[in-house]
Design an enzyme around this catalytic site. Structure first.
Site, PDB file in Angstrom:
ATOM      1  N   HIS A 161       0.850  -1.198   0.000  1.00  0.00           N
ATOM      2  CA  HIS A 161       0.000   0.000   0.000  1.00  0.00           C
ATOM      3  C   HIS A 161       0.882   1.243   0.000  1.00  0.00           C
ATOM      4  O   HIS A 161       0.669   2.168  -0.782  1.00  0.00           O
ATOM      5  CB  HIS A 161      -0.934  -0.021   1.207  1.00  0.00           C
ATOM      6  CG  HIS A 161      -1.582   1.304   1.488  1.00  0.00           C
ATOM      7  ND1 HIS A 161      -2.558   1.844   0.673  1.00  0.00           N
ATOM      8  CD2 HIS A 161      -1.381   2.219   2.463  1.00  0.00           C
ATOM      9  CE1 HIS A 161      -2.923   3.029   1.138  1.00  0.00           C
ATOM     10  NE2 HIS A 161      -2.218   3.286   2.232  1.00  0.00           N
ATOM     11  N   ASP A 175       8.075  21.281 -26.314  1.00  0.00           N
ATOM     12  CA  ASP A 175       8.164  19.945 -25.711  1.00  0.00           C
ATOM     13  C   ASP A 175       9.203  20.046 -24.606  1.00  0.00           C
ATOM     14  O   ASP A 175       9.716  21.128 -24.327  1.00  0.00           O
ATOM     15  CB  ASP A 175       8.555  18.876 -26.745  1.00  0.00           C
ATOM     16  CG  ASP A 175       8.057  17.482 -26.343  1.00  0.00           C
ATOM     17  OD1 ASP A 175       8.100  17.164 -25.134  1.00  0.00           O
ATOM     18  OD2 ASP A 175       7.612  16.725 -27.227  1.00  0.00           O
ATOM     19  N   TRP A 192       7.617  -0.314   3.982  1.00  0.00           N
ATOM     20  CA  TRP A 192       8.155   0.352   2.790  1.00  0.00           C
ATOM     21  C   TRP A 192       9.570   0.866   3.023  1.00  0.00           C
ATOM     22  O   TRP A 192      10.333   1.063   2.090  1.00  0.00           O
ATOM     23  CB  TRP A 192       7.229   1.474   2.333  1.00  0.00           C
ATOM     24  CG  TRP A 192       7.357   2.769   3.085  1.00  0.00           C
ATOM     25  CD1 TRP A 192       6.845   3.053   4.304  1.00  0.00           C
ATOM     26  CD2 TRP A 192       8.044   3.957   2.645  1.00  0.00           C
ATOM     27  NE1 TRP A 192       7.176   4.333   4.675  1.00  0.00           N
ATOM     28  CE2 TRP A 192       7.909   4.918   3.670  1.00  0.00           C
ATOM     29  CE3 TRP A 192       8.754   4.308   1.498  1.00  0.00           C
ATOM     30  CZ2 TRP A 192       8.454   6.197   3.587  1.00  0.00           C
ATOM     31  CZ3 TRP A 192       9.300   5.581   1.421  1.00  0.00           C
ATOM     32  CH2 TRP A 192       9.146   6.508   2.457  1.00  0.00           C
ATOM     33  N   SER A 200      13.963   5.693 -13.622  1.00  0.00           N
ATOM     34  CA  SER A 200      12.886   6.439 -14.271  1.00  0.00           C
ATOM     35  C   SER A 200      12.788   7.857 -13.728  1.00  0.00           C
ATOM     36  O   SER A 200      12.780   8.841 -14.468  1.00  0.00           O
ATOM     37  CB  SER A 200      11.561   5.693 -14.053  1.00  0.00           C
ATOM     38  OG  SER A 200      10.474   6.568 -14.212  1.00  0.00           O
ATOM     39  N   SER A 201      12.727   7.967 -12.405  1.00  0.00           N
ATOM     40  CA  SER A 201      12.553   9.284 -11.789  1.00  0.00           C
ATOM     41  C   SER A 201      13.770  10.171 -12.015  1.00  0.00           C
ATOM     42  O   SER A 201      13.643  11.383 -12.222  1.00  0.00           O
ATOM     43  CB  SER A 201      12.310   9.150 -10.287  1.00  0.00           C
ATOM     44  OG  SER A 201      11.096   8.496 -10.058  1.00  0.00           O
ATOM     45  N   HIS A 209      13.338  11.428   3.604  1.00  0.00           N
ATOM     46  CA  HIS A 209      12.679  12.667   3.987  1.00  0.00           C
ATOM     47  C   HIS A 209      12.549  13.652   2.838  1.00  0.00           C
ATOM     48  O   HIS A 209      11.467  14.200   2.635  1.00  0.00           O
ATOM     49  CB  HIS A 209      13.242  13.332   5.246  1.00  0.00           C
ATOM     50  CG  HIS A 209      12.191  14.250   5.793  1.00  0.00           C
ATOM     51  ND1 HIS A 209      11.147  13.801   6.541  1.00  0.00           N
ATOM     52  CD2 HIS A 209      11.947  15.547   5.558  1.00  0.00           C
ATOM     53  CE1 HIS A 209      10.318  14.795   6.766  1.00  0.00           C
ATOM     54  NE2 HIS A 209      10.778  15.874   6.186  1.00  0.00           N
ATOM     55  N   GLU A 217      12.100  12.769   0.014  1.00  0.00           N
ATOM     56  CA  GLU A 217      10.993  12.128  -0.716  1.00  0.00           C
ATOM     57  C   GLU A 217       9.639  12.679  -0.252  1.00  0.00           C
ATOM     58  O   GLU A 217       8.731  12.873  -1.058  1.00  0.00           O
ATOM     59  CB  GLU A 217      11.059  10.610  -0.510  1.00  0.00           C
ATOM     60  CG  GLU A 217       9.867   9.826  -1.047  1.00  0.00           C
ATOM     61  CD  GLU A 217       9.775   9.812  -2.559  1.00  0.00           C
ATOM     62  OE1 GLU A 217      10.789  10.086  -3.224  1.00  0.00           O
ATOM     63  OE2 GLU A 217       8.680   9.526  -3.082  1.00  0.00           O
ATOM     64  N   SER A 250      -0.851  26.636  -5.455  1.00  0.00           N
ATOM     65  CA  SER A 250      -0.421  28.015  -5.706  1.00  0.00           C
ATOM     66  C   SER A 250      -0.895  28.527  -7.067  1.00  0.00           C
ATOM     67  O   SER A 250      -0.817  29.725  -7.329  1.00  0.00           O
ATOM     68  CB  SER A 250       1.111  28.103  -5.620  1.00  0.00           C
ATOM     69  OG  SER A 250       1.545  27.675  -4.351  1.00  0.00           O
ATOM     70  N   HIS A 302      14.934  12.684  12.180  1.00  0.00           N
ATOM     71  CA  HIS A 302      13.728  12.729  13.025  1.00  0.00           C
ATOM     72  C   HIS A 302      12.855  11.488  12.818  1.00  0.00           C
ATOM     73  O   HIS A 302      11.930  11.259  13.574  1.00  0.00           O
ATOM     74  CB  HIS A 302      12.926  14.036  12.839  1.00  0.00           C
ATOM     75  CG  HIS A 302      12.229  14.190  11.531  1.00  0.00           C
ATOM     76  ND1 HIS A 302      12.069  15.404  10.927  1.00  0.00           N
ATOM     77  CD2 HIS A 302      11.651  13.313  10.705  1.00  0.00           C
ATOM     78  CE1 HIS A 302      11.418  15.247   9.792  1.00  0.00           C
ATOM     79  NE2 HIS A 302      11.157  13.997   9.632  1.00  0.00           N
ATOM     80  N   HIS A 303      13.171  10.698  11.790  1.00  0.00           N
ATOM     81  CA  HIS A 303      12.506   9.394  11.661  1.00  0.00           C
ATOM     82  C   HIS A 303      13.153   8.361  12.578  1.00  0.00           C
ATOM     83  O   HIS A 303      12.686   7.230  12.660  1.00  0.00           O
ATOM     84  CB  HIS A 303      12.585   8.899  10.213  1.00  0.00           C
ATOM     85  CG  HIS A 303      11.868   9.788   9.246  1.00  0.00           C
ATOM     86  ND1 HIS A 303      10.542   9.614   8.939  1.00  0.00           N
ATOM     87  CD2 HIS A 303      12.270  10.873   8.543  1.00  0.00           C
ATOM     88  CE1 HIS A 303      10.165  10.540   8.066  1.00  0.00           C
ATOM     89  NE2 HIS A 303      11.194  11.319   7.823  1.00  0.00           N
ATOM     90  N   THR A 362       7.160  26.326   5.756  1.00  0.00           N
ATOM     91  CA  THR A 362       5.859  25.709   5.497  1.00  0.00           C
ATOM     92  C   THR A 362       4.743  26.642   5.961  1.00  0.00           C
ATOM     93  O   THR A 362       3.747  26.845   5.254  1.00  0.00           O
ATOM     94  CB  THR A 362       5.758  24.350   6.220  1.00  0.00           C
ATOM     95  OG1 THR A 362       6.960  23.636   5.982  1.00  0.00           O
ATOM     96  CG2 THR A 362       4.588  23.552   5.721  1.00  0.00           C
ATOM     97  N   LYS A 409       4.138  29.520   3.596  1.00  0.00           N
ATOM     98  CA  LYS A 409       3.292  29.171   2.452  1.00  0.00           C
ATOM     99  C   LYS A 409       1.812  29.234   2.830  1.00  0.00           C
ATOM    100  O   LYS A 409       0.994  29.803   2.113  1.00  0.00           O
ATOM    101  CB  LYS A 409       3.628  27.756   1.955  1.00  0.00           C
ATOM    102  CG  LYS A 409       4.934  27.694   1.231  1.00  0.00           C
ATOM    103  CD  LYS A 409       4.980  26.456   0.343  1.00  0.00           C
ATOM    104  CE  LYS A 409       6.085  26.636  -0.680  1.00  0.00           C
ATOM    105  NZ  LYS A 409       5.843  25.953  -1.922  1.00  0.00           N
TER     106      LYS A 409
END
Lengths: 352, 616
Positions: B78, B107, B142, B172-173, B256, B258, B271, B305-306, B331, B334
């Site tokens: 998931h 393009d 994950w 790919s990314s 992170h 990510e 925005s 922090h994880h 943050t 924003k």
């Protein structure tokens, strides 16, 4: 456009619910079995104090920000006579203000955070040390001062600060009894520590905890309990475990024989050494009959549950090593009959 | 579409406008964007289905509906599916379709590489999911913490599928990210300075840089993991003197950033949406841009922090709690700037706007709970409980998913030439908004009640059952909302109201051309003088110093033959060969050479393929 009138009351209700729910939650969950917000020790209270402060600051920020959002949305919704709004591109003073204010709020949160970090870090000198080793999926508990080893149920005296030395035999685990202390992981190759001083009022009480770092198939079945005993009760308990178990008689004597002949003693120890032959470590069963729970503190220790456990441990705790490795489950010649199980249950229950 | 294109398209392209083959060989950023979008939504449905199974299992204490082994596969897949196969590619869909339009380009810089990115994504996703058929999907979470991933504790190939699938997806990314960086830096229309780029394009640029810096870290970790498992090189093995925590550092140093890779595209979309439906410019454009850049930079300084509960030591705890709290500042900026954008505006409640407002409202909640476990002592009570599950879903569902759905409603008319139904859309929004809060709201409570994550069963006496049941009901409300979206989508694709070029009175260049845009996007490349060029062109009266704006679009003077890249089937060959090689590694490293040969042939063909239109 026609929907405009319907949006207002609905979203207002939802937002109100969003404000009220967390607050109700804070009040309503104090009594749940493994709650994190009903601290019963010095360390847990220290953490809770930090949390409560940050929580209420967050509530204020939440109300202000969501309030401003909701206000702006309703106040400036497009009306039939709305003209072209003023094309404001920004305002340096405002923007600097809402950079500095949150920064100040965060400093206000950071300071108590740091104080708590340094006040709860090392085990205070003179604490009563207990060694805990994580296994898939149970806890080995060693009292080095009296040379006792037990599992999953940890008894601690109420008059001492308790320090845990934590290691793991296999994968990562995390040791956590939320009412008494925050979690700390068990990491291969390291010895982590955590400590707490129980409140005197908690004498005679039991606290729930469980493994909170994903550790494989039966992670959900790796639980534990801490019992806070009065100093006398604690001394009596350790003395009891140090004295030899009563000689079994009747069907229990048969069970005693089966315990050896079926190969249980290869991994399980009763009295004496920490682990017997030590092919792989299994819970030390000294005093098993006096434990409240079994199989990693996942069910009550009674004859019915113990019978079910011995009959099919895989169903109760998928992936457990006993089912995978023990001769009694692998070797059809040594398979346990119902009568064998009955005798073993009788024997194990005599281990007080 | 055919008529709009037919007028300007060259003869070379006429044969390749429809049919499956035209999609397989396309190098058109818009079509690749649509491929990304459709694939991402498909995987969103699969990931959602996995979530529903998880919720069904947890709705009852001591439930035996789903066995522990399958449950562990479901929660692992998931997360992997939603993060890498739904949210990231949905962002990529918008990067592809919208960014070239926003910067006035015809393009992306490397159209065939762009196609390769898509095919690698698709085949990587299929490789990862094929594990369900071949012996079981990844079941280690994950984050795949060492040493649970060691051969000793995970003897099946599930972890290999994880590592190899992620490696293919990473290529790919990475290719896509480099493509977009180069596109954005090089292909902007004349006059579009960096500080005149639309915020969505800015966030795409930031995300692309994050990917370029973060993905190699993960790649290193994944290669180490594979070498550990396949060749016994004990990078994470404590017995060999190594440290399993190294994996956590590597994973979160990628993981992170990510998180910001997942949220910044949605922030960019919001925005765009808020100013459009408030009929006001974004409040403090440069502040919002700098805040986004700052979040990107600081995202690399908060990974530990994880790991607040692994025993980092007090100094590290204090330092990483400080850096984590600091990231709340940009943050917050924003959020305040978005609210200020609404302030004094003329707000129109379209579906896209509702999703954008939902984003702001819900993201605030996710941000505040995030500040709570930015405090390490507090985190020792919240880490790995449902409180964190609630937090991350308020950020990734309330944030990313809501923002991305806003983007779908906002740009669907540009992509298809038709409007999504507003009635169905609003039903979709309200069901999803309510469902999301009913699902993830109670997770805060059950987390505070001490319920750990990633457990397949709990005792009835814990008192968690009622909250879990409410969450399960909420999950089905979300499922219903997604069904409403699908109905809306398919109805509107076929028979939606014609959108026109500029249905929302848009402010950026994509609204200046036809819907859907012609293959070459802009008949004449526009010249840009501000950060809202199309708005300023439409409303010259609002600017005292407005210079004359020359926008492009189909009504410009069209050149007879605009140079567009040829379709190519080499990207799918290279993509297939690469993923096949990765998959065959699991069977036998020597067999992998089959895939490698296909991939190399594909590269050979690619290199010698004529780049421009062929003249016979």
């Amino acid at each position: 456009m026609a929907n405009r009138k319907h949006i207002r009351p609905k979203s207002l209700l939802v937002l109100l619910a969003l404000v009220i729910l967390p607050i109700l939650a804070a009040c309503g969950t104090v009594d749940s079995a493994q709650t994190t917000i009903n601290p019963q020790s010095d360390v847990a209270r220290e953490i809770q104090g930090t949390y409560a402060f940050i929580f209420w600051v967050s509530v204020v920020v939440f109300v202000v920000v969501e309030g401003a959002l909701v206000y702006a949305v309703f106040r400036y919704r497009r009306r039939p006579n709305s003209g072209m709004p003023k094309q404001t591109e920004g305002n340096m003073v405002l923007e600097v203000t809402w950079t500095i204010i949150p920064a100040l709020i965060l400093v206000a949160i950071a300071v108590p955070t740091w104080i708590t970090i340094f006040r709860t870090d090392d085990i205070p000198a003179g604490s009563y040390i207990i060694n805990v080793t994580g296994h898939q999926w149970w806890w080995e508990v060693e009292y080095p001062d009296v040379g006792l080893v037990t599992a999953n149920e940890i008894r601690v005296p109420s008059d001492r600060t308790i320090g845990f030395h934590l290691e793991t035999e296999d994968v990562l685990h995390s040791f956590w009894v939320p009412a008494l202390f925050g979690k700390i992981d068990l990491v291969p190759g390291r010895t982590n520590t955590v400590w707490f001083t129980p409140d005197v009022e908690t004498e005679g009480q039991m606290f729930l905890g469980q493994c909170v770092e994903f550790c494989g198939l039966s992670h959900a079945n790796m639980r534990m309990r801490i019992f806070v005993d009065s100093p006398d009760d604690f001394a009596a308990w350790t003395a009891g475990l140090q004295s030899p178990a009563p000689e079994p008689s009747g069907v229990a004597a048969t069970g005693h024989e089966l315990f050896s002949s079926k190969g249980c003693t290869v991994c399980h120890s009763i009295n004496g050494a920490y682990d017997a032959a030590g092919l792989f470590p299994a819970p030390n069963l000294t005093g098993f009959g006096s434990r409240v729970t079994l199989a990693g503190a996942i069910m009550e220790n009674n004859a019915t549950n113990l019978t079910a456990w011995l009959d099919n441990p895989e169903e109760i705790k998928p992936g457990n090593i006993m089912y995978k490795e023990a001769e009694a489950y692998k070797n059809p010649d040594l398979a346990l009959t119902d009568a064998d199980i009955g005798a073993l249950v009788a024997y194990l229950q005599t281990l007080q | 579409m055919a008529t709009a294109v037919g007028a300007f398209g060259g003869a070379d392209h006429a044969a390749s406008k429809s049919g499956v083959w035209s999609w397989i060989t396309t190098v058109d950023h818009k079509r690749i964007g649509i491929l990304y979008g459709v694939t991402a939504v498909t995987f969103f449905l699969i990931g959602g289905f996995e979530a529903l199974l998880i919720r069904l299992q947890l709705a009852e204490a001591e439930s035996t509906l789903i066995a522990a082994g399958l449950f562990n596969q479901l929660f692992t897949m998931h997360a992997l599916t939603m993060i890498f196969l739904a949210i990231m590619p949905l962002g990529a869909a918008f990067f592809n379709f919208i960014v070239p339009l926003q910067i006035g380009a015809r393009d992306v810089a490397f159209p065939r590489l762009n196609a390769l990115s898509y095919w690698l994504f698709l085949f990587g996703a299929l490789l990862l999911n094929s594990s369900f058929i071949f012996g079981g999907a990844p079941d280690v979470g994950w984050f795949a913490y060492a040493n649970l991933t060691a051969l000793e504790y995970s003897p099946s190939s599930a972890v290999d599928f994880f590592a190899l699938g992620m490696l293919v997806l990473g290529v790919s990314s990475l290719a896509a990210a480099l493509n977009f960086i180069i596109t954005i830096l090089n292909l902007r229309a004349p006059g579009m300075t960096l500080m005149r780029m639309p915020v969505f394009t800015w966030m795409t640029l930031v995300v692309s840089f994050l990917l370029v810096f973060a993905l190699p870290i993960l790649t290193v970790g994944l290669v180490q993991l594979l070498f550990w498992r396949e060749f016994g090189m004990p990078f994470f093995s404590a017995e060999a003197g190594a440290d399993p925590l190294l994996w956590q550092h590597i994973f979160w140093l990628f993981g992170h950033p990510e998180v910001y890779i997942l949220i910044l595209p949605a922030m960019g979309i919001v925005s765009e949406i808020l100013p459009t439906y408030s009929r006001k410019p974004l409040f403090g454009y440069s502040t919002v841009v700098f805040a986004g850049v700052a979040i990107g930079f600081m995202g690399f300084a908060v990974w530990a922090h994880h790991m607040f509960t692994v025993g980092l030591g007090s100094i590290a705890l204090a330092a990483f709690s400080a850096s984590t709290m600091l990231i709340a500042v940009p943050t917050g900026i924003k959020i305040f700037n978005w609210i200020a954008t609404l302030w004094g505006g003329s707000i129109q409640f379209t579906t896209a706007m509702l999703f954008a407002l939902g984003f702001v409202a819900l993201f605030v909640i996710g941000g505040l709970s995030g500040v709570m476990h930015a405090s390490p002592p507090v985190d020792t009570q919240q880490q790995d409980t449902y409180f964190v599950v609630a937090h991350l879903h308020y950020v990734l569902f309330g944030g990313s998913i809501m923002g991305l759905f806003g983007g779908i409603y906002y740009w669907f008319p540009k992509m298809t030439g038709r409007l999504l139904s507003e009635g169905w859309g609003k039903l979709h929004f309200w069901l999803m908004f309510i469902g999301m809060n009913v699902t993830f709201g109670p997770m805060h409570l059950v987390g505070i009640d001490g319920m750990p994550r990633r457990i397949n069963t709990y005792d009835e006496s814990m008192g968690w059952e009622l909250l879990n049941q409410i969450e399960t009901v909420g999950a089905f409300i979300i499922a219903l909302s997604v069904a409403v979206f699908l109905v809306n989508f398919f109805k509107s694709v076929k028979s939606g109201e014609p959108a026109g070029d500029d249905p929302w009175d848009g402010r950026t260049l994509e609204w200046s051309i036809s819907s859907p845009p012609p293959e070459y996007n802009f008949a004449r490349i526009p010249v840009v003088h501000s950060n809202e060029p199309f708005w300023d062109q439409k409303h010259p009266e609002l600017k005292h110093d407005a210079p004359p704006v020359i926008a492009g679009g189909a009504d410009g003077e069209a050149e007879e033959s605009i140079h567009m890249p040829n379709p190519s089937y080499w990207p799918i060959v290279v993509g297939f060969g690469t993923a096949l090689a990765a998959g065959l590694v699991i069977v036998n490293p020597w067999l992998a050479s089959i895939g490698a040969v296909i991939g190399l042939l594909g590269i050979y063909g690619w290199v010698f393929e004529p780049a421009g239109p062929e003249h016979h």
